[in-house]
Every structure is written in C-alpha cells, then in structure tokens.
Motif scaffolding. Structure first.
Motif, short mmCIF file in Angstrom:
data_model
loop_
_atom_site.label_atom_id
_atom_site.label_comp_id
_atom_site.label_asym_id
_atom_site.label_seq_id
_atom_site.Cartn_x
_atom_site.Cartn_y
_atom_site.Cartn_z
N SER A 1 5.21 4.61 2.76
CA SER A 1 6.28 3.91 2.05
C SER A 1 7.66 4.18 2.63
O SER A 1 8.65 3.63 2.17
N LEU B 1 9.39 6.81 2.29
CA LEU B 1 10.15 7.29 1.14
C LEU B 1 11.29 8.23 1.54
O LEU B 1 12.39 8.15 0.99
N ARG C 1 14.24 6.40 2.75
CA ARG C 1 14.92 5.79 1.62
C ARG C 1 15.75 6.82 0.86
O ARG C 1 16.87 6.53 0.43
N SER D 1 14.26 5.23 -9.11
CA SER D 1 13.54 4.10 -8.49
C SER D 1 12.31 4.54 -7.70
O SER D 1 11.61 3.70 -7.13
N ILE D 2 12.04 5.84 -7.66
CA ILE D 2 10.94 6.33 -6.83
C ILE D 2 9.59 5.80 -7.31
O ILE D 2 8.76 5.35 -6.51
N ARG D 3 9.34 5.86 -8.59
CA ARG D 3 8.03 5.44 -9.11
C ARG D 3 7.75 3.97 -8.80
O ARG D 3 6.63 3.60 -8.43
N GLU D 4 8.75 3.12 -8.98
CA GLU D 4 8.55 1.70 -8.68
C GLU D 4 8.33 1.49 -7.19
O GLU D 4 7.52 0.64 -6.78
N HIS D 5 9.05 2.26 -6.37
CA HIS D 5 8.90 2.15 -4.92
C HIS D 5 7.50 2.55 -4.47
O HIS D 5 6.94 1.98 -3.53
N LEU D 6 6.91 3.54 -5.15
CA LEU D 6 5.59 4.06 -4.76
C LEU D 6 4.44 3.43 -5.53
O LEU D 6 3.28 3.79 -5.27
N ARG D 7 4.71 2.56 -6.46
CA ARG D 7 3.66 2.04 -7.34
C ARG D 7 2.51 1.43 -6.56
O ARG D 7 1.33 1.61 -6.91
#
Length: 458
Positions: free
Chosen positions: A118, A120, A123, A39-45
């Motif tokens: 973010s 991150l 998270r 889910s990292i890429r979607e979180h950082l998009r």
C-alpha cells in the motif's frame, strides 16, 4: 531514626490516569499534536480480509514505529518491551495499563505485506511534509540536496567477487528485491561498472570506500530539504554511487513539484551534482538556479593554457586564444550547414594550423600538437550560468545553508542511531529511510511549534 522497610501492598482498586503521568514537555506529547492517523484504516482496508479474526490495529503499529524512530530504538523486539514498561509510550500508543503489546513478529509480517503493497510509509512521510507546509515551516524558495552513506546489514568479509555474480542458490527476500531493481536507474542500472564485491545477504547494497578507511556495503539516503527550517521535503534510497544520487535528486524534485506544487527558485548542492547534464536539466527543464560548483576537469598541471584562458564569443560561436587567434568548429560554411549534434555531447573548436605554427605562444598552448583544440559541452550555457552564480554574494549564503542537510544526516546517525540498517534489500532501506525522515520532520514540528501556538507565517 531509620525508617521501616517498605512493604508493597496490592490495592484492590487504583485511581490511575496515564494522561496525568505524561509531562507537558515530553517529546511524545509535543509530537502527538501533529500525528493524524485517522485515514490509515481506510487506506489499508483493501489489504485486509473481510473474514477471520481481527488483526493488530495498524494505527498502533505505526505509533510504535514512530516511537522507535524518534527515540533511536532500533530493535523492534526491544521496542515492544519499552512500550510495555514505559507509561509515556503507552499513552502515545493509546494503550491502557492492562492492554497487551503486539509481538515483535507482527511488524515483520505487515512490513513485507500490507505496508509495502500500500506504500503506507511513503504516505506517512508525505503527511508530515503536508503538516510542515500547513504550519508555515516551508518557504519553497530554496532547496538543498545531498546523500549520506548508511551501512547495510551485510558482513564486509562475506562478499563474493562482482565479476562472478550471485550464487545460483541465493533466493532470499533481499536477492529477489535486488533482481527486481536491476533495471532501475537508482540501483542496478545506475552504472555498467560491476562492483568489486557483492554481498550474498544484501546484493543491492554497494561495496564502497567513499568515506575513506575500510570499505563496506552500504546504501545511500538522499534528502531534499527546504532551506527555511530544514524540513525534509523528500527522501530516496539508492545504491551508493554518484550517478544514482543525481537520479534521486531529479526524482525528488519532480515528486515535490507534482505532489505539493512547490517550485524552488534555487537548488544548493555540492560538486557531485555539478555535471553538465544535471545543470542543464535544472536550468532548462525545471527553471531552477543551480547554486552548485561546476564539475570541471579542464584544469591543467603542465603550465599550458587551460580552457578558461580562451574567451568564448557567443555572437560568432568561436573561441579566441591568448594570442588573439580564432578557434572554430568548422572553417568551411558547407560543413557547418551539415553539422549534427555531437554524439559525445562535446563541440570541438580547432585553430588553424598556420596560426599555431607561427605563434610565439605555441610552447605554452599546444607543444605536442600541430594545432590547439578546445572542447565545449552542449550544455555549456547552463555551466556558465552556474559559474556566474558562484561569483555572487547569494552563492556564499547558499554554501552556508547547505550545512543544514549535513546536520540532518548527523542527527540521523547520532541521535536516531541510524548509522547501520537493520532491514535488508532496497525495500528495507526505503522503509527505514522513510520512517527516519518522518521522525525528523515530527521532531522539527515539535521543536518549532510550541503547544497552543498559532501556525507560523509562511
């Protein structure tokens, strides 16, 4: 017969598999089962531009950071070198033999930008807590809390007197972060007392000699752990004073209850958390039993009667002295009816002067005062509850269980090598503490959940 000298000959093709060269019992292979970064890429998009050249894969950077903190590799420059050379590290990072390793400067750029914006790393830590809960490692019945000093990346000999404040030309990242947290109860607003010295390099760090010996600049890492398997439920960075650490305890309990819906029955801590206000917050606002020694300064050294020698009568709201006389807040009903809560949080109970004048015990009770006075906190009910708990067998068990959080701090400093921060400022401390707690939870999962084993019972 002596063998001939071996001469390396380059082959045109190799049949090589990283998968076969990483042992089944390797720490990273055992940890990899619990690392889900899908889910990292979607979180950082939202923090990446839609145009331009592709950036370094954020999942790769996070996997490299996990390697660094689980294996005590403190330097990101050295971490890049180790990932380049170590087959197991390449396997964990999903890099083949020909893939390039990112430059160490990439971590700094992302840390000050996307990762912090973010949240991150927070998270990432919470994801490990969720996995520990799912695997049955969290009991949820008892928590323990404590703080440990971590040296800041600041020279102890290059501080300026706290009364003078920072120089006007100090404009680094750490200074800007320090100014941003001046009103935060975990940092600048934790106490009105000015520190003896301030570090120009990292002004949010606190000059302290709490551990004895030479003083130094430090931050505090605060852990809230579950007592079943010592899983770290929350972590908080604060300045290194007790008031800030108590504030962190409240924040961590609130976050754990809100984020994971876990309400512990008891909290285990040392005397530093045993103030009347904190005990009342635990008992009355959170419904948690305080397995905490009461912070009490009522003991006397002059052989006169202490407050403990006076018996409190709950029904009539009075104290009874060793001589059998009463101490009340108000001796007139009219004044009692107009009473307001004390501003200092202390009720004052006084004896009659006539009773004290004719008492044979006056020399042992109030030899220098005309009458005896006893102070009682507005939160004395919570303090009494903590004192009653301290007389039980369950409390003795709790005192032993509290060592689990101290063992985590020892592991943090000796095995993970985080006895001194590498990053500066409050955000740097938060980043390091979040990653270290993530690493400790992952190592806990790898140790307690064998490969192929079903989840443990809750």
């Amino acid at each position: 017969m002596m063998g001939e000298r071996t001469v390396m000959q380059e082959a045109l093709f190799y049949g090589f598999s990283l998968e076969r060269h990483v042992p089944d019992d390797h720490l990273l292979r055992r940890i990899d089962r619990f690392v889900d970064l899908s889910s990292i890429r979607e979180h950082l998009r939202a923090y990446y531009s839609e145009t331009g050249r592709p950036s370094v894969d954020p999942e790769l950077m996070i996997r490299m950071l996990i390697i660094g903190y689980t294996h005590g590799i403190r330097s990101e420059r050295r971490l890049c070198e180790e990932v380049h050379l170590n087959l197991a590290y390449r396997w964990f990072c999903r890099l083949d033999l020909a893939a390039a390793v990112p430059d160490h400067s990439t971590f700094s750029k992302n840390r000050h930008g996307r990762f912090r914006d973010s949240d991150l790393l927070r998270r990432l830590f919470e994801a490990t807590v969720e996995r520990c809960i799912a695997e049955g490692l969290v009991g949820g019945e008892g928590f323990a809390v404590d703080a440990s000093l971590i040296k800041a990346d600041a020279n102890r000999q290059r501080g300026v007197p706290g009364s003078e404040g920072l120089p006007a030309d100090a404009t680094s990242h750490a200074v800007q972060e320090y100014l941003a947290v001046l009103d935060d109860a975990a940092f600048g607003a934790a106490t009105p007392v000015a520190p003896k010295f301030i570090s120009i390099a990292d002004p949010a760090s606190r000059w302290t000699a709490a551990e004895g010996g030479f003083a130094y600049f430090a931050y505090s890492t605060n852990y809230l752990i579950d007592l079943k398997h010592a899983v770290i439920m929350d972590v908080e960075a604060t300045t290194s004073i007790r008031q800030a650490e108590v504030t962190a305890q409240r924040r961590m309990i609130e976050r754990t209850q809100d984020r994971f819906a876990i309400w512990p029955q008891k909290l285990v801590a040392d005397t530093g958390y045993g103030s009347a206000e904190n005990l009342a917050w635990l008992v009355h606002e959170r419904g948690i039993e305080p397995h905490i020694p009461v912070f009490d300064h009522s003991a006397r050294v002059d052989d006169t009667f202490e407050r403990a020698d006076f018996r409190y009568d709950h029904r009539h709201d009075r104290y009874v002295c060793p001589g059998g006389k009463e101490l009340r807040q108000y001796w007139q009903e009219g004044r009692a009816a107009k009473a307001k809560p004390p501003l200092d949080g202390l009720y004052k109970y006084r004896a009659r002067k006539a009773d004290c004048d004719g008492c044979a015990l006056k020399t042992r009770c109030c030899p220098k005062e005309p009458m005896r006075k006893v102070l009682r906190s507005v939160h004395e009910g919570a303090r009494d509850m903590a004192r009653d708990i301290a007389k039980t067998d369950a409390y003795l068990v709790s005192r032993c269980e509290r060592k689990k959080v101290e063992m985590l701090f020892a592991h943090l400093k000796r095995i993970l090598k985080l006895d001194r921060l590498r990053l500066r400022g409050p955000n740097g401390a938060k980043d390091e503490f979040h990653l270290a707690a993530t690493a400790q939870n992952l190592r806990k999962l790898a140790k307690l959940i064998p490969a192929g084993a079903p989840a443990m019972a809750g």
